[in-house]
Scaffold this motif. Structure first.
Motif, short mmCIF file in Angstrom:
data_model
loop_
_atom_site.label_atom_id
_atom_site.label_comp_id
_atom_site.label_asym_id
_atom_site.label_seq_id
_atom_site.Cartn_x
_atom_site.Cartn_y
_atom_site.Cartn_z
N VAL A 5 18.55 51.77 36.55
CA VAL A 5 17.38 52.53 36.14
C VAL A 5 16.28 52.39 37.19
CG1 VAL A 5 17.86 52.33 33.66
CG2 VAL A 5 16.48 50.59 34.79
N VAL A 6 15.33 53.30 37.16
CA VAL A 6 14.16 53.22 38.05
C VAL A 6 13.21 52.19 37.45
CG1 VAL A 6 12.22 54.50 39.01
CG2 VAL A 6 14.42 55.62 38.72
N PRO A 7 12.73 51.23 38.26
CA PRO A 7 11.80 50.23 37.72
C PRO A 7 10.52 50.88 37.22
CG PRO A 7 12.47 49.69 39.98
CD PRO A 7 13.01 51.03 39.67
N GLU A 8 9.92 50.29 36.18
CA GLU A 8 8.70 50.84 35.60
C GLU A 8 7.46 50.48 36.40
OE1 GLU A 8 8.52 49.62 31.55
OE2 GLU A 8 10.40 50.58 31.03
N THR A 15 9.78 44.58 44.69
CA THR A 15 10.54 44.15 45.87
C THR A 15 11.99 43.95 45.50
OG1 THR A 15 10.10 41.82 45.46
CG2 THR A 15 8.56 42.96 46.89
N CYS A 16 12.84 44.03 46.50
CA CYS A 16 14.27 43.80 46.31
C CYS A 16 14.48 42.30 46.08
CB CYS A 16 15.04 44.26 47.55
SG CYS A 16 16.81 43.97 47.45
N ALA A 17 15.27 41.95 45.07
CA ALA A 17 15.53 40.55 44.75
C ALA A 17 16.39 39.87 45.81
CB ALA A 17 16.22 40.45 43.39
N ARG A 27 15.98 50.18 42.79
CA ARG A 27 16.39 50.45 41.41
C ARG A 27 16.61 49.12 40.69
NH1 ARG A 27 14.84 55.01 42.27
NH2 ARG A 27 16.11 56.83 42.51
N SER A 28 16.47 49.15 39.36
CA SER A 28 16.77 47.96 38.56
C SER A 28 18.21 48.05 38.10
CB SER A 28 15.86 47.88 37.34
OG SER A 28 14.56 47.51 37.73
N LEU A 29 18.96 47.01 38.38
CA LEU A 29 20.34 46.90 37.94
C LEU A 29 20.34 46.01 36.72
CD1 LEU A 29 23.36 47.46 38.63
CD2 LEU A 29 23.32 45.28 39.83
N CYS A 30 20.57 46.59 35.55
CA CYS A 30 20.59 45.84 34.30
C CYS A 30 22.03 45.43 34.01
CB CYS A 30 20.06 46.67 33.15
SG CYS A 30 18.36 47.20 33.38
N VAL A 31 22.23 44.15 33.77
CA VAL A 31 23.56 43.59 33.53
C VAL A 31 23.63 43.13 32.08
CG1 VAL A 31 25.24 41.89 34.27
CG2 VAL A 31 23.61 42.81 35.92
N PHE A 32 24.65 43.61 31.36
CA PHE A 32 24.85 43.24 29.97
C PHE A 32 26.18 42.53 29.81
CE2 PHE A 32 22.25 47.06 30.00
CZ PHE A 32 21.20 46.71 29.18
N GLN A 33 26.24 41.60 28.87
CA GLN A 33 27.51 40.94 28.58
C GLN A 33 28.43 41.96 27.93
OE1 GLN A 33 27.14 37.56 26.02
NE2 GLN A 33 29.26 36.97 26.27
N SER A 34 29.65 42.07 28.43
CA SER A 34 30.58 43.06 27.91
C SER A 34 31.97 42.45 27.76
CB SER A 34 30.64 44.28 28.81
OG SER A 34 31.05 43.90 30.10
N GLY A 48 20.01 41.94 28.11
CA GLY A 48 20.35 42.30 29.48
C GLY A 48 19.47 41.58 30.48
N VAL A 49 19.98 41.40 31.68
CA VAL A 49 19.23 40.81 32.78
C VAL A 49 19.02 41.90 33.82
CG1 VAL A 49 19.27 39.06 34.59
CG2 VAL A 49 20.25 38.55 32.35
N ALA A 50 17.77 42.11 34.23
CA ALA A 50 17.46 43.15 35.22
C ALA A 50 17.18 42.52 36.57
CB ALA A 50 16.27 43.96 34.76
N VAL A 51 17.77 43.11 37.61
CA VAL A 51 17.58 42.67 38.99
C VAL A 51 17.22 43.89 39.81
CG1 VAL A 51 18.66 41.58 40.98
CG2 VAL A 51 19.30 40.85 38.70
N ASN A 52 16.10 43.83 40.55
CA ASN A 52 15.69 44.93 41.42
C ASN A 52 16.42 44.83 42.74
OD1 ASN A 52 13.84 45.92 39.54
ND2 ASN A 52 12.24 44.58 40.28
N LEU A 53 17.14 45.90 43.11
CA LEU A 53 17.87 45.93 44.38
C LEU A 53 17.58 47.22 45.13
CD1 LEU A 53 21.41 44.66 43.27
CD2 LEU A 53 19.63 43.37 44.45
N CYS A 54 17.50 47.13 46.46
CA CYS A 54 17.31 48.31 47.29
C CYS A 54 18.67 49.00 47.52
CB CYS A 54 16.66 47.94 48.63
SG CYS A 54 17.69 46.95 49.71
N ARG A 55 18.63 50.15 48.15
CA ARG A 55 19.85 50.94 48.38
C ARG A 55 20.88 50.14 49.20
NH1 ARG A 55 18.25 55.82 51.19
NH2 ARG A 55 17.71 56.59 49.16
#
Length: 70
Positions: A5-8, A15-17, A27-34, A48-55
């Motif tokens: 998702v796009v960060p709010e 910044t990129c993590a 973009r924020s990469l949200c990771v969910f247990q699946s 979920g855990v969100a991590v901001n990552l660049c392209r």
């Protein structure tokens, strides 16, 4: 399971993590247990855990996942 998702927060404040850059389509990469249930991947936790990552970092992560599959 992942969701991108796009960060709010404003562009200049995010910044990129991984590499710490401010731009490059962050973009924020949200990771969910699946888990695989009846042959399909299902989210089993809403925490979920969100991590901001660049392209560049997202493409590197994608490449690493491809190596794991192959």
């Amino acid at each position: 399971m992942f969701q991108i998702v796009v960060p709010e927060s404003p562009k200049d404040a995010t910044t990129c993590a991984c590499c710490g850059c401010y731009g490059n389509d962050i973009r924020s990469l949200c990771v969910f247990q699946s888990a695989k249930i009846a042959g399909k991947m299902r989210v089993v936790s809403n925490n979920g855990v969100a991590v901001n990552l660049c392209r560049d970092c997202r493409s590197e992560l994608s490449r690493m996942f491809a190596e794991l599959d192959g």
